[in-house]
Design a protein around this motif. Structure first.
Motif, PDB file in Angstrom:
ATOM      1  N   ARG A 473     -61.294 -27.139  80.347  1.00 36.49           N
ATOM      2  CA  ARG A 473     -61.607 -27.402  78.936  1.00 36.49           C
ATOM      3  C   ARG A 473     -60.748 -26.571  77.987  1.00 36.49           C
ATOM      4  O   ARG A 473     -60.601 -26.910  76.821  1.00 36.49           O
ATOM      5  N   HIS A 561     -58.857 -34.914  70.273  1.00 41.09           N
ATOM      6  CA  HIS A 561     -60.286 -35.105  70.523  1.00 41.09           C
ATOM      7  C   HIS A 561     -60.593 -35.411  71.986  1.00 41.09           C
ATOM      8  O   HIS A 561     -61.463 -34.798  72.582  1.00 41.09           O
ATOM      9  N   TYR A 574     -68.162 -25.618  80.638  1.00 37.27           N
ATOM     10  CA  TYR A 574     -67.893 -25.591  79.197  1.00 37.27           C
ATOM     11  C   TYR A 574     -68.109 -26.974  78.603  1.00 37.27           C
ATOM     12  O   TYR A 574     -67.314 -27.891  78.796  1.00 37.27           O
ATOM     13  N   SER A 575     -69.193 -27.137  77.869  1.00 34.44           N
ATOM     14  CA  SER A 575     -69.558 -28.449  77.337  1.00 34.44           C
ATOM     15  C   SER A 575     -68.650 -28.846  76.180  1.00 34.44           C
ATOM     16  O   SER A 575     -68.184 -28.006  75.404  1.00 34.44           O
ATOM     17  N   GLU A 577     -69.590 -30.399  73.638  1.00 32.51           N
ATOM     18  CA  GLU A 577     -70.311 -30.215  72.375  1.00 32.51           C
ATOM     19  C   GLU A 577     -70.066 -28.832  71.773  1.00 32.51           C
ATOM     20  O   GLU A 577     -70.088 -28.657  70.561  1.00 32.51           O
ATOM     21  N   LYS A 578     -69.787 -27.854  72.641  1.00 33.33           N
ATOM     22  CA  LYS A 578     -69.624 -26.476  72.159  1.00 33.33           C
ATOM     23  C   LYS A 578     -68.177 -26.011  72.177  1.00 33.33           C
ATOM     24  O   LYS A 578     -67.777 -25.160  71.388  1.00 33.33           O
ATOM     25  N   TYR A 579     -67.372 -26.555  73.089  1.00 35.98           N
ATOM     26  CA  TYR A 579     -65.992 -26.099  73.243  1.00 35.98           C
ATOM     27  C   TYR A 579     -65.038 -27.281  73.115  1.00 35.98           C
ATOM     28  O   TYR A 579     -65.332 -28.389  73.529  1.00 35.98           O
ATOM     29  N   SER A 582     -63.422 -31.603  69.982  1.00 32.29           N
ATOM     30  CA  SER A 582     -64.538 -32.439  69.535  1.00 32.29           C
ATOM     31  C   SER A 582     -65.664 -31.622  68.920  1.00 32.29           C
ATOM     32  O   SER A 582     -66.548 -32.176  68.261  1.00 32.29           O
ATOM     33  N   SER A 583     -65.640 -30.295  69.115  1.00 31.98           N
ATOM     34  CA  SER A 583     -66.664 -29.438  68.517  1.00 31.98           C
ATOM     35  C   SER A 583     -66.249 -28.921  67.136  1.00 31.98           C
ATOM     36  O   SER A 583     -67.024 -28.225  66.483  1.00 31.98           O
ATOM     37  N   GLU A 584     -65.022 -29.246  66.706  1.00 35.04           N
ATOM     38  CA  GLU A 584     -64.500 -28.750  65.428  1.00 35.04           C
ATOM     39  C   GLU A 584     -64.762 -29.776  64.312  1.00 35.04           C
ATOM     40  O   GLU A 584     -64.227 -30.893  64.346  1.00 35.04           O
TER      41      GLU A 584
END
Length: 711
Positions: A473, A561, A574-575, A577-579, A582-584
């Motif tokens: 990730r 993305h 490392y999801s 949603e958090k990393y 796509s989390s930005e």
């Protein structure tokens, strides 16, 4: 005289703001001891906004909605955990929520600095309170809880609420120290002294915060609101960024740290002047610096680390003299004088490295796989521009490593790009060229929607055998260009987990190229009031790394993305949603353009399908795979936790249970390592011990070679 200079420079600041068409929104002069922006800062902020609105890829107008994002970014950057600011502070700041963008455009940073100054006051208030609490009585038999993650909590509504949170914080710090001691009274005294010194150190460092550091934080709040990969760097950070990109710097070859207001040697870089001359030892303290053979010494005790480093570093061939207190001696001891000739220092641990591992395939045969670990895509741009024949770069280093692996007759090569955050676009193209003959590697679309195809123009390859690429990730940017090209050409198998998804291209712009002649004259008058030393060779006004383009794979698909999806997929801790991109919130979206005219080397889809089946069979029987899934579940559980017990016996039991579980895991992984060809040694967890991802990737490569041989 000092007061007169302050008035003169404040007058210049007002002139700078007036030149930008505004007056300061907040009278910082009325705030005792407040940090204030310099005319440099006002001009740089104004010009950065101009770049955003005119030349950046997004060309975002700074309106009220952007202003609100800047506001939230600034609050989050200084106190995301809600440990310092009060609700009353936040209420007072709200008047600036929709005006910050316009303030930046006008070069008025007074409101942003006001917010930062209030934060610094609260920060010091909290640490002063914590220091008082170190010697207060604490009962570790009471069943109470310390909430260490307050992100979703409200702001402190009263001093009493803030004090209660910090009482528990101090109690938790003391309990941690207590559990690591022997329980004696003398140990308890030492633990309190340790914590007292820790807080004093934090207070001392906080009081050294200068206007440039505040400006760095404030500018990050601005740039992150527009684009997560556009950053302004002050001169010190700009020089450090460029050195990291080059994997080289000029200086004495030692990494320095600060301890109790004294500069200390933290590490010695192999091959540098200090290493060659055995001039310093780790933990030696540097208390004075002089330039040249006969320059006067400056006492640097109490200096900020970056200011001290700026004095110690310098151009290759120049001399620096140091006053050094050797490790183990008191600060009052007679210092020794060390004279060093600065030189170019290569950061080898950040360079490409290789190793060879043996793997027993499912067919019982032993295969030799060469692994090249690449932490980043680096190039010494300055040496390259000077036509230095020995300039350092990723591609040059990897070519040599491939030559050595061929001499060792490896059966396959794996490029390990996990945690490789990218770097030079040029190097990602040239590195791809080591594995394909000729052809397009990446497409780049600029702000005018013009698409340029970047190709490998050199015929021939450095390695034409079986190839694997491991990503995770945190493999980003240049890593994704390389992995995507290898995948699209059918040149190798990509293994691991979905990459970061950074499909944008940044260019480094020296701010001196942007600042107008009028502003330059204004700033020249202010140069005597520089807030901190500008390192030799660093951009005087800093630099901005700004997004000016977007890149696409040869298929036309953006990596933005979505990143690169591996052919053989491993679960990730490392999801998305958090990393990752796509989390930005401010990240550009995914899109697609036309494909280039490229000729794949092979169609690996049938082979990958066979490799995936063999991989899945192994996973069903693999204890390490089970451990990885357990780790993923554990990480998710830990991320959802926000508090810890302050009851000593309960915390002891929790930690003992975790220790026993960890020991069982360690023993099992160690046995697995011993059973591997060339294995052995202790393991601590799946990724750092056994490195299950790498080991299974090597097993996949053994399958790859076996299938090719069979066909």
């Amino acid at each position: 005289m000092e007061n007169m200079l302050k008035k003169v420079f404040f007058g210049l600041f007002v002139v700078a703001i007036a030149a930008c068409g505004s007056t300061p929104r907040v009278n910082l002069d009325a705030e005792a001891g407040a940090l204030q922006p310099t005319p440099h800062h006002a001009v740089i902020a104004k010009d950065v906004v101009g770049l955003f609105e005119s030349v950046s890829y997004k060309k975002v107008p700074l309106n009220d909605s952007i202003s609100s994002i800047i506001f939230d970014n600034l609050i989050a950057s200084i106190d995301k955990g809600k440990n310092y600011l009060m609700q009353a502070d936040i209420d007072g700041f709200e008047q600036y929520r929709n005006t910050l963008a316009g303030d930046f455009r006008n070069g008025d940073l007074s409101a942003a600095y006001h917010i930062f100054n209030v934060y610094m006051k609260r920060y010091l208030d909290r640490l002063d309170y914590a220091l008082d609490q170190v010697d207060a009585p604490h009962d570790f038999t009471i069943d109470e809880v310390y909430v260490y993650n307050r992100e979703k909590a409200g702001w402190f509504v009263s001093e009493a609420e803030a004090n209660e949170q910090w009482r528990k914080r101090v109690k938790y710090d003391l309990l941690n120290l207590k559990l690591s001691g022997d329980g004696s009274d003398s140990a308890a005294v030492k633990q309190r002294e340790t914590l007292r010194n820790r807080y004093k150190n934090l207070i001392s460092m906080a009081k050294k915060t200068d206007s440039n550091e505040a400006f760095q934080v404030i500018m990050a709040a601005l740039t992150d609101a527009i684009d997560p990969h556009t950053s302004y760097f002050n001169p010190y950070f700009a020089q450090r960024f460029n050195e990291e990109m080059a994997n080289t710097f000029e200086g004495i070859g030692a990494r320095l740290t600060m301890e109790n207001e004294v500069v200390k040697v933290a590490d010695i870089i192999v091959g540098g002047p200090v290493y060659r001359e055995k001039a310093l030892n780790i933990d030696d303290r540097i208390i004075g610096v002089a330039q040249g053979e006969d320059g006067e010494f400056e006492d640097i005790i109490g200096w900020k680390l970056d200011h001290a480093v700026a004095k110690i570093k310098g151009p290759k061939g120049t001399v620096v003299r140091l006053k050094v207190i050797p490790v183990g001696q008191e600060l009052t001891a007679e210092p020794k004088i060390v004279s060093l000739t600065r030189d170019k220092v290569v950061i080898e641990e950040e360079s490409a490295k290789r190793e060879v591992k043996e793997v027993i395939g499912d067919d019982g045969k032993t295969y030799r796989v060469g692994i090249i670990s690449l932490p980043k895509f680096y190039i010494d741009f300055e040496a390259y521009r000077r036509n230095d024949p020995n300039y350092k770069s990723t591609t040059r280093d990897v070519r040599l490593l491939l030559d050595s692996l061929k001499q060792e007759e490896v059966d396959a090569v794996v490029m390990d790009l996990r945690f490789n955050g990218g770097g030079s676009l040029q190097e990602s193209i040239e590195l791809t060229g080591l594995f394909i003959d000729k052809g397009p590697v990446v497409q780049v679309r600029d702000t005018r929607n013009r698409v340029e195809v970047n190709s490998d123009e050199d015929g021939g390859v450095a390695w034409d055998g079986p190839l694997g690429v491991i990503i995770n990730r945190f493999s980003a940017s240049a890593s994704e260009i390389f992995a995507g090209a290898i995948q699209d050409y059918g040149r190798g198998v990509v293994l691991g987990s979905q990459s970061y998804g950074k499909g944008t291209v940044q260019s480094a712009i020296d701010m001196s190229r942007v600042i107008s002649p009028t502003d330059r004259l204004l700033l020249k008058a202010q140069s005597a009031n520089k807030d901190g030393a500008v390192p030799v060779g660093a951009p005087q006004f800093g630099q901005i790394n700004i997004t000016l383009a977007k890149f696409y794979r040869v298929t036309g698909s953006s990596t933005q993305h979505r990143g690169v999806e591996p052919d053989i997929v491993f679960p990730s801790m490392y999801s998305a949603e958090k990393y990752g991109e796509s989390s930005e919130p401010s990240a550009l979206p995914w899109d697609q353009i036309s494909a280039t005219d490229y000729a794949p080397v092979a169609d690996l889809k049938p082979l990958i399908a066979e490799l995936a089946k063999k991989h899945e069979v192994r996973m069903e029987k693999s204890p390490a795979y089970k451990f990885l899934l357990e780790d993923i579940e554990l990480v998710a559980k830990q991320e959802s936790e926000t508090s810890v017990t302050l009851h000593e016996d309960k915390l002891k039991k929790e930690r003992e249970a975790n220790r026993l579980k960890s020991k069982t895991r360690t023993d099992a992984l160690e046995q697995m390592r011993i059973n591997l060809p060339g294995g052995g040694g202790a393991a601590t967890n799946v990724e750092e011990g056994l490195d299950f991802i790498q080991e299974e990737s090597l097993a996949v490569m053994a399958d790859y070679v076996a299938l090719l041989n069979k066909k």
